[in-house]
Design a protein around this motif. Structure first.
Motif, PDB file in Angstrom:
ATOM      1  N   VAL A   1       0.834  -1.208   0.000  1.00  0.00           N
ATOM      2  CA  VAL A   1       0.000   0.000   0.000  1.00  0.00           C
ATOM      3  C   VAL A   1       0.865   1.253   0.000  1.00  0.00           C
ATOM      4  O   VAL A   1       0.518   2.266   0.595  1.00  0.00           O
TER       5      VAL A   1
ATOM      6  N   GLN B   1      -5.144   1.862  -7.199  1.00  0.00           N
ATOM      7  CA  GLN B   1      -5.153   0.729  -6.274  1.00  0.00           C
ATOM      8  C   GLN B   1      -3.733   0.328  -5.865  1.00  0.00           C
ATOM      9  O   GLN B   1      -3.380  -0.848  -5.830  1.00  0.00           O
ATOM     10  N   ASN B   2      -2.923   1.344  -5.566  1.00  0.00           N
ATOM     11  CA  ASN B   2      -1.560   1.141  -5.074  1.00  0.00           C
ATOM     12  C   ASN B   2      -0.691   0.349  -6.046  1.00  0.00           C
ATOM     13  O   ASN B   2       0.070  -0.543  -5.647  1.00  0.00           O
ATOM     14  N   HIS B   3      -0.809   0.711  -7.324  1.00  0.00           N
ATOM     15  CA  HIS B   3       0.048   0.183  -8.384  1.00  0.00           C
ATOM     16  C   HIS B   3       0.679   1.358  -9.132  1.00  0.00           C
ATOM     17  O   HIS B   3       0.085   2.439  -9.193  1.00  0.00           O
TER      18      HIS B   3
ATOM     19  N   PRO C   1       1.714   3.816  -2.119  1.00  0.00           N
ATOM     20  CA  PRO C   1       1.239   5.164  -2.456  1.00  0.00           C
ATOM     21  C   PRO C   1       0.306   5.759  -1.410  1.00  0.00           C
ATOM     22  O   PRO C   1       0.397   6.959  -1.107  1.00  0.00           O
ATOM     23  N   SER C   2      -0.569   4.950  -0.836  1.00  0.00           N
ATOM     24  CA  SER C   2      -1.470   5.456   0.196  1.00  0.00           C
ATOM     25  C   SER C   2      -0.688   5.937   1.417  1.00  0.00           C
ATOM     26  O   SER C   2      -0.988   6.990   1.985  1.00  0.00           O
TER      27      SER C   2
ATOM     28  N   ASP D   1      -6.574   5.029  -3.282  1.00  0.00           N
ATOM     29  CA  ASP D   1      -5.576   5.346  -4.298  1.00  0.00           C
ATOM     30  C   ASP D   1      -6.193   5.060  -5.660  1.00  0.00           C
ATOM     31  O   ASP D   1      -6.752   3.981  -5.885  1.00  0.00           O
TER      32      ASP D   1
ATOM     33  N   ASN E   1      -2.799  -6.910  -3.904  1.00  0.00           N
ATOM     34  CA  ASN E   1      -2.558  -6.268  -2.607  1.00  0.00           C
ATOM     35  C   ASN E   1      -2.971  -7.145  -1.430  1.00  0.00           C
ATOM     36  O   ASN E   1      -2.920  -6.710  -0.282  1.00  0.00           O
TER      37      ASN E   1
END
Length: 442
Positions: free
Chosen positions: A63, A155-157, A65-66, A152, A181
């Motif tokens: 996770v 989705q955190n990619h 980027p979040s 995000d 994730n």
């Protein structure tokens, strides 16, 4: 949960947080894989602290980027140079507050003390202030003491991977991104030389380990909860190995029997090789090749643990004149170098270490290896092409291009429903994997 409590009571909680921050720094700043960085960072920790540092490191990468958004908003300016490791320590702290069942005060306290372990004693106040500010502004924790992270958009990619998944799998993209994730299940491969799968299931049950068989992979068992391999019955003697069910299908799709001369290419760390040797008493030694001597050490260790043998070549598979004896093979298993985009839930660092340009380079390498191996196959022989990728460029497009260029090759359907098989992350609780069977025309 109990592991985390044990780590807190051991008095070394700061060291596990510092180790996680160091491992993340090596991955995200130096490009090192987590499987390499983490053992080095945790080498002096207790087993409980190693498990906690591992859980935090893997979690942060899932996770990232979040967490970066949360932490970045609280910094007046980015932490750079010698202070950069503190950015990763803040990610470690934020991950605990939002995603782990660790009491808030313990998470904050241990993370603040970790700044001193990292040689940044004068910045403990910075870490404390930011983590406490995050805690004040965080949403309420749920029953398991976890909080909802900010959304995000990807989705955190990374953008390139998000777009590739959307383009290649538009109907399943959201599920793939979610699975990437998630925490992966633990799969075992039962060594049929020692016991049947049903017998081993009973041994697990007698050991208090809940598990269930797979409906497709004949030797596969999924544990309801992961456990240390030391607790698995007969593991040290090769009675079972850890291997995802999707990877286990290679032994079925290779369509091999004991009379065949078999080559396993890009074989390290040896899971598929061992599976073939466990199933068949080959009349001729199976040959295996890989270019990485360190990974081949793993092959040797696994063969020794299982009491099995093979002829091992440490060489470039495409440079066939360096290692091939001139005798063609009945079956070739090519577990091709790939982006590993099908196993991101097991290796979340892949999201941040891979680049879009890597895919073109990997596709070119795969093509070169395929062309180099094809002359080594007997007329009527079969080659099984496999990757742990979900990207079409490495899979369907690669095989279609080879068939167009190679007039002596034909495609054998994997099963009644699939000419080629693309498994996506989470399909049957397994990893993402691709298989295609090629036959040399007689």
């Amino acid at each position: 949960m109990s592991q985390q409590k044990n780590s807190e009571s051991s008095g070394h909680g700061a060291h596990s947080r510092a180790a996680a921050a160091n491992a993340l720094f090596q991955v995200l700043e130096k490009g090192e894989s987590l499987s390499t960085a983490l053992p080095h960072a945790t080498s002096k920790l207790s087993d409980a602290d190693k498990r906690l540092a591992s859980a935090i490191s893997y979690g942060v990468l899932r996770v990232l980027p979040s967490l970066n958004r949360l932490v970045g908003a609280k910094l007046d300016k980015p932490l750079k140079g010698k202070l950069k490791v503190l950015h990763y320590l803040l990610l470690v702290g934020a991950y605990q507050l939002y995603c782990q069942r660790i009491k808030d005060h313990a998470a904050v306290s241990a993370t603040v003390e970790a700044a001193q372990v990292l040689g940044k004693r004068n910045h403990k106040g910075l870490i404390n202030g930011i983590l406490r500010q995050l805690l004040r502004e965080a949403p309420a924790a749920d029953e398991s003491q976890q909080r909802e992270l900010p959304d995000d958009a990807m989705q955190n990619h990374p953008r390139w991977l998000f777009d590739s998944i959307k383009n290649d799998h538009p109907e399943h993209a959201s599920d793939i991104l979610t699975e990437n994730n998630a925490h992966p299940p633990m799969w075992l491969r039962v060594n049929c030389r020692h016991s049947s799968r049903d017998e081993y299931l009973k041994q697990l049950q007698n050991s208090g380990i809940a598990a269930e068989p797979d409906n497709q992979a004949a030797d596969a068992i999924r544990l309801q909860s992961p456990c240390p391999v030391e607790k698995l019955p007969g593991f040290a003697d090769g009675h079972a190995s850890v291997q995802d069910r999707s990877a286990q299908l290679a032994a079925d799709y290779l369509n091999v029997n004991a009379s065949h001369r078999v080559l396993d290419c890009c074989a390290a760390p040896g899971g598929k090789l061992l599976h073939l040797l466990e199933r068949h008493s080959f009349e001729l030694p199976v040959q295996a090749i890989d270019i990485d001597p360190k990974r081949l050490d793993r092959v040797d260790e696994n063969l020794e643990r299982a009491g099995l043998s093979a002829i091992i070549h440490c060489a470039d598979v495409a440079a066939t004149s360096d290692w091939w004896d001139g005798e063609p093979f009945d079956r070739i298993l090519l577990d091709a170098p790939c982006s590993a985009t099908g196993v991101i839930r097991r290796h979340p660092d892949i999201k941040w270490l891979r680049r879009a340009d890597d895919i073109n380079d990997l596709a070119s390498l795969q093509s070169d290896i395929l062309k180099s191996l094809w002359p080594l196959l007997k007329p009527g022989g079969e080659l099984l092409y496999a990757t742990c990728s979900i990207l079409r460029q490495e899979n369907q497009t690669q095989i279609e291009s080879f068939l167009q260029q190679q007039s002596g090759a034909s495609l054998i359907p994997i099963d009644a429903d699939n000419e080629m098989l693309q498994l996506l992350p989470g399909d049957y609780n397994g990893d993402g994997f691709f298989y295609a069977r090629l036959k040399k025309v007689e």
